[in-house]
Design an enzyme around this catalytic site. Structure first.
Site, PDB file in Angstrom:
ATOM      1  N   ASP A   1      11.865  73.208  13.454  1.00  6.02           N
ATOM      2  CA  ASP A   1      12.652  72.252  15.077  1.00  6.02           C
ATOM      3  C   ASP A   1      13.157  73.259  15.878  1.00  6.02           C
ATOM      4  O   ASP A   1      13.244  74.048  15.311  1.00  6.02           O
ATOM      5  CB  ASP A   1      13.426  70.901  14.545  1.00  6.02           C
ATOM      6  CG  ASP A   1      14.652  71.525  13.763  1.00  6.02           C
ATOM      7  OD1 ASP A   1      14.218  72.636  12.811  1.00  6.02           O
ATOM      8  OD2 ASP A   1      15.349  70.875  14.030  1.00  6.02           O
TER       9      ASP A   1
ATOM     10  N   GLU B   1      17.290  71.132  10.913  1.00  2.00           N
ATOM     11  CA  GLU B   1      18.429  72.808  10.944  1.00  2.00           C
ATOM     12  C   GLU B   1      18.585  72.555  11.760  1.00  2.00           C
ATOM     13  O   GLU B   1      20.211  72.448  11.661  1.00  2.00           O
ATOM     14  CB  GLU B   1      17.107  73.750  10.611  1.00  2.00           C
ATOM     15  CG  GLU B   1      18.369  74.815  10.321  1.00  2.00           C
ATOM     16  CD  GLU B   1      19.049  75.903  11.938  1.00  2.00           C
ATOM     17  OE1 GLU B   1      19.691  76.334  10.974  1.00  2.00           O
ATOM     18  OE2 GLU B   1      18.544  75.709  12.759  1.00  2.00           O
TER      19      GLU B   1
END
Length: 450
Positions: free
Chosen positions: A99, A163
């Protein structure tokens, strides 16, 4: 072992000249950037599923099977295990997140999801945080598997979701729901380490992360009596929360040098030819340019107000007022941090957590550290590897809960003029092409020595 499909006897048919990791890494980084994995933190983004499937395809092409785990629709992480020469040894985890933080195209010089090459760099959201390391991992693993080169011990690969919002739907979820995936892993290597800082004498310090501050994203709430804005209100909730925010935001914590921070400052002072003064460690920061923003934040706890929310009309005093504060605390000093926070808040404001996670720190010693140092100096004889503490947080926090020693080591040799720390979550994020190629050479050597 549950969770993996192992086939050490699998053969990959290779026809013609195959690309090396150096040949592939730039293209893989571009392709990953072009997969929009923006993470606003509320599941409104596209998710990581497409990127995880891309990684799975790249691994399958060289005979490595993997598994994709979806913690929430679209929120996907991938895990695979490479069998080492000695499977009886403790395993090593290499992890990266898929991400990225959101980006607005109109703010950028180039399309943040275009993966363009310009001025010797790959541009785009995730170029340094952290699709560069994802690409290096993939490129190196693909080359090694094509060539039939096993690492000395088992290596677990994890490409993770979420994350950028604390890992709740990625690393944290996997550690809680599928700890068997990481069986035998005693050490982990992830992001925000291994990058260079040019110092006098045409040498480079390479910062290896051995610690990171804890996270305390806090919601503050004050309550009072609602009423008309023209009247006297001694228990105004807005006044109470604003005063608390001002106290937190203006508070100056004392310097507290942790092991990793002190080790970095001592070695940095040696590199710059200045004397280290533990009573005035800030003097060293004057020499290291923009990186001082990140390193300076590891000398103390920090508190930064980020949001205010109260009321719905100018002449209506609201019953409640809220604010949010980004707090970061030093390894080993969490209790001290919260004692100060609660004293500053006072009796009229309550706090709860938006997100709370522990600080981590490990010793800068051992065979894995020696492997990092040797792999760097083999590719850059002017390398000066140094430990440091990260002011932010990574998925290392999740894996430390399984007892792993965690390091940040995503090797990049950078030009001295590049504000690398400013690339993280910044506009016009980019990574040098030569840095990526350097990184795969170092990472390959590191796996041989690990």
């Amino acid at each position: 072992m549950d969770g993996y499909a192992r086939d050490p006897g699998a053969k990959v048919i290779i026809v013609g000249q195959q690309p090396s990791a150096e040949d592939e890494v730039v293209r893989i980084c571009q392709e990953l950037i072009r997969i929009d994995t923006s993470n606003p933190g509320d599941h409104s983004g596209p998710g990581e599923r497409v990127a995880a499937e891309y990684v799975a395809e790249k691994l399958a092409e060289v005979g490595l099977e993997s598994r994709i785990f979806e913690s929430h629709p679209g929120r996907a992480s991938l895990v695979a295990r490479i069998e080492g020469e000695d499977p009886g040894r403790d395993a090593l985890l290499l992890h990266g997140h898929l991400d990225v933080v959101p980006a607005r195209k109109e703010d950028w010089t180039r399309d943040p999801f275009g993966g363009e090459i310009a001025d010797g760099c790959v541009w785009g959201r995730g170029a340094v945080d952290m699709k560069d390391m994802d690409a290096m991992m993939l490129a190196v693993v693909r080359q090694r598997l094509r060539e039939g080169r096993k690492p000395p011990r088992d290596v677990v690969l994890a490409f993770l979701a979420d994350e950028e919002a604390g890992g709740k739907w990625g690393a944290q979820w996997l550690v809680q729901e599928h700890p068997e995936l990481f069986e035998g892993c005693t050490e982990a290597v992830g992001e925000v380490g291994g990058f260079s800082l040019t110092v006098p004498g045409d040498r480079r310090m390479y910062l290896i992360e051995t610690a990171e501050k804890g996270i305390a994203w806090m919601n503050l709430t004050a309550k009072g009596t609602a009423g008309h804005g023209s009247m006297v209100h001694p228990d105004n909730a807005v006044t109470a929360v604003a005063a608390a925010v001002a106290r937190l935001g203006s508070h100056e914590f004392p310097v507290q040098l942790t092991k990793s921070v002190r080790a970095f400052l001592e070695r940095a002072c040696m590199a710059y030819g200045v004397e280290f003064d533990p009573d005035e460690p800030q003097k060293c920061l004057e020499r290291i340019g923009p990186l001082a923003r990140m390193i300076g934040a590891t000398l103390t706890h920090t508190l930064n107000p980020t949001r205010l929310d109260a009321g719905y009309k100018t002449n209506v005093i609201p019953q409640t007022a809220q604010a949010q504060v980004d707090g970061r605390f030093l390894p080993g000093y969490e209790d001290d941090f919260f004692a100060t926070v609660d004293e500053l808040l006072g009796p009229d404001v309550e706090r709860d957590f938006v997100h709370h996670d522990h600080a981590v720190e490990t010793e800068y010693e051992g065979a894995l550290v020696a492997a990092m140092e040797a792999s760097l100096t083999s590719e850059d004889p002017g390398a000066l590897p140094v430990p440091y503490c990260l002011s932010g947080g990574t998925d290392a926090k999740a894996f430390a809960r399984l007892g792993m020693r965690c390091f940040g080591f995503a090797p990049l040799k950078l030009p001295p003029e590049l504000d690398f720390s400013g690339m993280f979550h910044g506009v016009d994020e980019r990574v040098p092409v030569d840095g990526l190629r350097f990184g795969v050479r170092v990472l390959d050597r590191f796996l041989d020595r690990s």
